[in-house]
Motif scaffolding. Sequence first.
Motif, short mmCIF file in Angstrom:
data_model
loop_
_atom_site.label_atom_id
_atom_site.label_comp_id
_atom_site.label_asym_id
_atom_site.label_seq_id
_atom_site.Cartn_x
_atom_site.Cartn_y
_atom_site.Cartn_z
N ASN A 114 0.80 -1.21 0.00
CA ASN A 114 0.00 0.00 0.00
C ASN A 114 0.84 1.27 0.00
N LEU A 115 2.02 1.22 0.61
CA LEU A 115 2.92 2.37 0.51
C LEU A 115 3.39 2.55 -0.93
N ALA A 116 3.63 1.46 -1.64
CA ALA A 116 4.01 1.56 -3.05
C ALA A 116 2.90 2.21 -3.85
N LEU A 117 1.65 1.80 -3.61
CA LEU A 117 0.52 2.34 -4.36
C LEU A 117 0.25 3.80 -4.05
N ALA A 118 0.76 4.29 -2.93
CA ALA A 118 0.59 5.70 -2.58
C ALA A 118 1.57 6.61 -3.33
N CYS A 119 2.58 6.00 -3.97
CA CYS A 119 3.54 6.78 -4.74
C CYS A 119 2.93 7.22 -6.07
N SER A 135 -5.79 -10.06 5.57
CA SER A 135 -6.85 -11.00 5.94
C SER A 135 -6.29 -12.35 6.39
N LYS A 136 -5.06 -12.65 6.00
CA LYS A 136 -4.45 -13.93 6.37
C LYS A 136 -4.18 -14.03 7.86
N ILE A 137 -4.08 -12.87 8.53
CA ILE A 137 -3.82 -12.89 9.98
C ILE A 137 -4.92 -12.15 10.74
N GLY A 138 -6.08 -11.97 10.09
CA GLY A 138 -7.22 -11.40 10.79
C GLY A 138 -7.20 -9.90 10.97
N LEU A 139 -6.51 -9.20 10.07
CA LEU A 139 -6.46 -7.73 10.13
C LEU A 139 -7.14 -7.13 8.92
N ILE A 140 -7.26 -5.82 8.91
CA ILE A 140 -7.86 -5.10 7.78
C ILE A 140 -6.75 -4.35 7.04
N PRO A 141 -6.93 -4.07 5.75
CA PRO A 141 -5.92 -3.32 5.01
C PRO A 141 -5.77 -1.90 5.57
N ASP A 142 -4.52 -1.52 5.84
CA ASP A 142 -4.27 -0.17 6.34
C ASP A 142 -3.30 0.54 5.41
N SER A 143 -2.68 1.59 5.90
CA SER A 143 -1.72 2.37 5.11
C SER A 143 -2.35 2.88 3.81
N ALA A 144 -3.62 3.24 3.90
CA ALA A 144 -4.40 3.83 2.80
C ALA A 144 -4.72 2.84 1.69
N THR A 146 -7.29 0.83 1.54
CA THR A 146 -8.72 0.92 1.21
C THR A 146 -9.06 2.21 0.50
N PHE A 147 -8.13 3.15 0.47
CA PHE A 147 -8.34 4.42 -0.25
C PHE A 147 -7.85 4.31 -1.69
N PHE A 148 -6.61 3.87 -1.87
CA PHE A 148 -6.00 3.90 -3.20
C PHE A 148 -6.38 2.71 -4.08
N LEU A 149 -6.38 1.50 -3.53
CA LEU A 149 -6.58 0.33 -4.38
C LEU A 149 -7.93 0.35 -5.11
#
Length: 260
Positions: A114-119, A135-144, A146-149
């Motif tokens: 996600n940091l790459a996609l923010a560039c 999702s593989k470890i029960g977390l949600i996508p962060d580092s933007a 859900t914004f950029f992708l």
Amino acid sequence: MTESIQLQIEHKVATITLNRPKAFNSFNREMALRVQDVLDQCESDEQVRAIVLTGNGKAFCAGQDLKEVTSPELNPGFKKILEKHYNPIVLRLRAIEKPIIAAVNGVAAGAGANLALACDIVIAHEEASFIQAFSKIGLIPDSAGTFFLPRLIGFQKASALMMLGDKVSAQDAMELGMIYKIASAEAFTEVVQQTALELANMPTKALGLTKRLLNQSMSNTLEKQLDLESKIQIEAAQTKDYEEGVNAFVEKRKPNFIGK
């Protein structure tokens, strides 16, 4: 102790290299804070007119170092990790009015993807891959993420990749519109360097203003964006690079832009 971040400035290009190869360049607190400091340095240095973010070794970045978050002594907690580590990096990547290339040399997973996609521009090694691993470890996508992708590839595909955690090859990422281009193993370094040099020698003030407009377009109405384009175009027309560009066109010569 080995520096977790390497910075090289040459020919108006700053190359920031994530340098924890044994941990696949995963982030710990020290590296996250160093990235912020180095980005600040690149922003304030007038000699830097383009920035490359890449990784050392086989990986670009594997996201968060799970050894840190599972250590009772080292774990800063997710609130601090996001609010003090990743979110400030994302905001800097978007706020710095200089072109930033993510040179994805290997796997980019979780926050690393996600940091790459923010560039501004993503160039991937032909063997690189992108994984929304949360999702593989029960977390949600962060580092933007859900914004950029979703903006890059559409809501449906982004939802599936985030929920299923599929690995996306560099070729598929390009076809999806997730990244700009891929380069062969032999040409990767040269392609990245040539692209960065090209950007560094362009009218980088105008490129920065373009970036500002793209940021605003994420939330503006059409009417507001048109109004902002008018205002920013007036600002661009007052730069030395605009004057040089017009003169070079009239005189039928190559322009010499200075980024001002």
